[in-house]
Design an enzyme around this catalytic site. Structure first.
Site, mmCIF file in Angstrom:
data_model
loop_
_atom_site.group_PDB
_atom_site.id
_atom_site.type_symbol
_atom_site.label_atom_id
_atom_site.label_comp_id
_atom_site.label_asym_id
_atom_site.label_seq_id
_atom_site.Cartn_x
_atom_site.Cartn_y
_atom_site.Cartn_z
ATOM 1 N N THR A 130 21.038 4.177 37.215
ATOM 2 C CA THR A 130 21.776 3.661 36.058
ATOM 3 C C THR A 130 21.232 4.344 34.810
ATOM 4 O OG1 THR A 130 22.036 1.562 37.202
ATOM 5 C CG2 THR A 130 22.368 1.550 34.804
ATOM 6 N N CYS A 264 17.576 -5.073 37.363
ATOM 7 C CA CYS A 264 18.672 -4.414 36.634
ATOM 8 C C CYS A 264 19.100 -5.121 35.342
ATOM 9 C CB CYS A 264 19.878 -4.254 37.546
ATOM 10 S SG CYS A 264 19.569 -3.114 38.901
ATOM 11 N N LYS A 325 15.907 -13.682 43.262
ATOM 12 C CA LYS A 325 16.997 -14.428 43.907
ATOM 13 C C LYS A 325 16.679 -14.479 45.391
ATOM 14 C CE LYS A 325 20.142 -10.565 44.701
ATOM 15 N NZ LYS A 325 21.496 -10.065 44.581
HETATM 16 N N1 LIG Z 1 17.999 -2.279 42.685
HETATM 17 C C1 LIG Z 1 19.276 -2.508 42.470
HETATM 18 O O1 LIG Z 1 19.828 -3.560 42.815
HETATM 19 C C2 LIG Z 1 20.132 -1.463 41.791
HETATM 20 C C3 LIG Z 1 21.538 -1.577 41.846
HETATM 21 C C4 LIG Z 1 22.300 -0.596 41.221
HETATM 22 C C5 LIG Z 1 21.699 0.435 40.527
HETATM 23 N N2 LIG Z 1 20.336 0.507 40.464
HETATM 24 C C6 LIG Z 1 19.724 1.635 39.746
HETATM 25 O O2 LIG Z 1 19.292 2.590 40.727
HETATM 26 C C7 LIG Z 1 18.093 3.235 40.283
HETATM 27 C C8 LIG Z 1 17.001 3.057 41.328
HETATM 28 O O3 LIG Z 1 16.724 1.667 41.457
HETATM 29 P P1 LIG Z 1 15.859 1.082 42.671
HETATM 30 O O4 LIG Z 1 15.884 -0.403 42.516
HETATM 31 O O5 LIG Z 1 16.305 1.703 43.941
HETATM 32 O O6 LIG Z 1 14.412 1.653 42.279
HETATM 33 P P2 LIG Z 1 13.078 1.586 43.138
HETATM 34 O O7 LIG Z 1 11.979 1.516 42.164
HETATM 35 O O8 LIG Z 1 13.208 0.547 44.207
HETATM 36 O O9 LIG Z 1 13.027 3.005 43.888
HETATM 37 C C9 LIG Z 1 12.876 4.225 43.256
HETATM 38 C C10 LIG Z 1 12.175 5.199 44.210
HETATM 39 O O10 LIG Z 1 12.175 6.511 43.621
HETATM 40 C C11 LIG Z 1 10.948 7.127 43.952
HETATM 41 N N3 LIG Z 1 10.762 8.276 43.066
HETATM 42 C C12 LIG Z 1 10.423 8.283 41.758
HETATM 43 N N4 LIG Z 1 10.378 9.557 41.298
HETATM 44 C C13 LIG Z 1 10.710 10.373 42.341
HETATM 45 C C14 LIG Z 1 10.829 11.788 42.508
HETATM 46 N N5 LIG Z 1 10.624 12.617 41.488
HETATM 47 N N6 LIG Z 1 11.159 12.276 43.720
HETATM 48 C C15 LIG Z 1 11.363 11.438 44.771
HETATM 49 N N7 LIG Z 1 11.274 10.085 44.666
HETATM 50 C C16 LIG Z 1 10.945 9.557 43.466
HETATM 51 C C17 LIG Z 1 9.942 6.002 43.830
HETATM 52 O O11 LIG Z 1 8.733 6.285 44.490
HETATM 53 C C18 LIG Z 1 10.714 4.834 44.467
HETATM 54 O O12 LIG Z 1 10.477 4.768 45.872
HETATM 55 C C19 LIG Z 1 17.763 2.610 38.915
HETATM 56 O O13 LIG Z 1 18.325 3.406 37.909
HETATM 57 C C20 LIG Z 1 18.468 1.269 38.974
HETATM 58 O O14 LIG Z 1 18.798 0.799 37.693
HETATM 59 C C21 LIG Z 1 19.541 -0.411 41.088
#
Ligand SMILES: NC(=O)c1ccc[n+]([C@@H]2O[C@H](COP(=O)([O-])OP(=O)(O)OC[C@H]3O[C@@H](n4cnc5c(N)ncnc54)[C@H](O)[C@@H]3O)[C@@H](O)[C@H]2O)c1
Length: 435
Positions: A130, A264, A325
């Protein structure tokens, strides 16, 4: 040995194996694509290659095991090792809140810089993180590759039902300047029965923030209505039921509770306030939504204190639920933790149970006594606070709960348990927006 459908799929790299990346990778492999997921945390990659899933997410372990068995899903350390053969590269790295409320793009930029030199010509980088308006351009700059397209493809999955949501989305949004790239990305989702919207990158990025802000608004709205209900003697559950019958309103996301949280809504609502501000618009409405939410944490902490006889100083408070949640193990920006923090600041001793929290060790739980079962959490407690809506809390033996507690008092911040059954057992009960 790969089957025929694997050969018909695309070669995809997924950067980041968190809630979004792991779900995306596992689901795309399930749809027949050849997927390599990369992360920078060695233990995570090793665990995933052994088939161990680091998060609680329904159905995800089956898909990861299926992908590992068929060879269509692999995990590697370091994004540069994932992309050299990829036609599509998904960026699923964090975009946390920066100090000024805006989204911190440093992970996105770092990931794009890492993969830039290794991409094949004509590859498409798909941004699923996002990100604020203009980030497609930021990624293009960081990649430094004129022969590679960047497309925005925001993710709308909900933690707890991420696999289901990915495979059954309400919509797929693709934001691209290059229509050819948009069509190629659309092709990845052909196996899904979902409306597909192709738009420009700025609109796609705004759709994601606007959607989260609207959902947060619904929750803050219903929590504000709950406060009115308490003041006038109405029952918010009935009010919401009556509102929800109106098709223009609907009943989704109109559940009163301890406030919204998670990984989020808090960061995305603040980021949208900031995006608007930078563009010259004062988003007062959304600021109000955030304020109502912060007040809700305090209102629930006040309720618990009131129930404990006016002060929690030195008293034991039992807490059921720590995640933001139910059906997830995610405690990022959890309202439950925020309320616990406020109770501890007022001197309470907190004994907590959450079905997804097996052992302490997480620094966010420092100072909280973690119980191994819900009854143990209630031992000697002056009041029980139900802060996360885990289904299993509904079916517990409340006679046993009452015998364990020092006083039979419940604050049900999720309006989860059967109020009448508790009153019958001699509990004093308080929900949200109702007596
Ligand atoms: N969690 C949700 O419900 C959700 C829903 C929709 C959108 N998003 C968006 O998606 C994105 C990711 O969210 P998330 O909850 O999956 O995050 P998260 O923190 O669970 O996972 C992110 C992963 O990326 C890895 N990472 C960081 N830098 C990296 C790199 N250079 N190379 C490889 N891996 C790397 C981290 O080690 C981690 O495992 C965010 O922008 C979030 O806003 C999240």
């Amino acid at each position: 040995m790969k089957d025929e459908s694997a050969r018909m799929g695309s070669k995809i790299a997924v950067i980041g194996t968190g809630y979004v990346g792991l779900t995306t990778g596992a689901c795309l492999a399930h749809l027949g694509h050849d997927v390599i997921c990369a992360d920078i945390v060695p233990e995570k990659v090793e665990a995933l290659n052994r088939g161990e899933i680091p998060i609680l997410e329904a159905g995800l372990d089956d898909l990861v095991h299926e992908g590992l068995r068929s060879g269509q899903l692999r995990f590697v350390l370091g994004s540069e090792h994932a992309v050299d053969d990829a036609e599509f590269v998904y960026l699923c790295v964090p975009t946390p809140q920066g100090e000024d409320g805006s989204a911190d793009l440093s992970y996105i930029e770092a990931a794009a810089q890492q993969i830039g030199p290794h991409l094949q010509s004509e590859a498409i980088v798909i941004n699923k993180s996002t990100v604020p308006v203009g980030s497609t351009f930021v990624v293009e700059q960081a990649l430094g590759r004129a022969d590679v397209s960047v497309v925005s493809n925001p993710e709308f999955l909900r933690e707890g039902s991420a696999v289901h949501d990915f495979l059954n989305p309400d919509r797929v949004v693709i934001g691209a300047e290059d229509q050819g790239a948009a069509i190629r990305v659309a092709g990845l989702y052909l196996g899904l029965a979902a409306p597909l919207q192709v738009t420009d990158p700025a609109s796609a990025e705004t759709i994601k923030y606007a959607s989260n802000a609207f959902l947060a608004t619904k929750i803050s709205f219903v929590n504000a209505i709950a406060a009115v209900c308490e003041a006038v003697g109405a029952d918010v559950n009935d009010v919401v039921l009556g509102m929800g019958y109106d098709k223009r309103i609907g009943n989704a996301f109109l559940r009163p509770g301890p406030g919204w949280g998670g990984s989020c809504f808090p960061k995305d609502s603040r980021a949208l306030v900031r995006i608007a501000e930078d563009a010259g618009y004062d988003f007062d409405l959304l600021k109000g939504v955030i304020t109502v939410n912060e007040e809700q944490f305090e209102r629930v902490a006040d309720k618990i204190e009131h129930m404990a006889g006016g002060a929690v100083e030195g008293k034991t408070v039992a807490v059921w639920g720590l995640t933001f949640k139910a059906r997830t193990d995610d405690m990022r920006d959890s309202p439950a933790l925020e309320i616990v923090r406020r109770l501890r600041a007022r001197g309470a001793v907190v004994q907590a149970y959450d079905p997804s929290v097996e052992e302490p060790g997480d620094p966010r739980l420092d100072g909280i006594e973690i119980a191994t079962d819900p009854y143990a959490a209630c031992a000697g407690a002056e009041v029980l606070a139900i802060l996360t809506e885990w289904d299993e809390f509904k079916w517990l033996d409340f006679d046993k709960v009452g015998e364990t507690m020092a006083a039979k008092r419940v604050v049900d911040a999720r309006n989860l348990v059967d109020r009448t059954a508790l009153l019958r057992r001699g509990f004093v009960y308080q929900g949200i927006g109702r007596a």
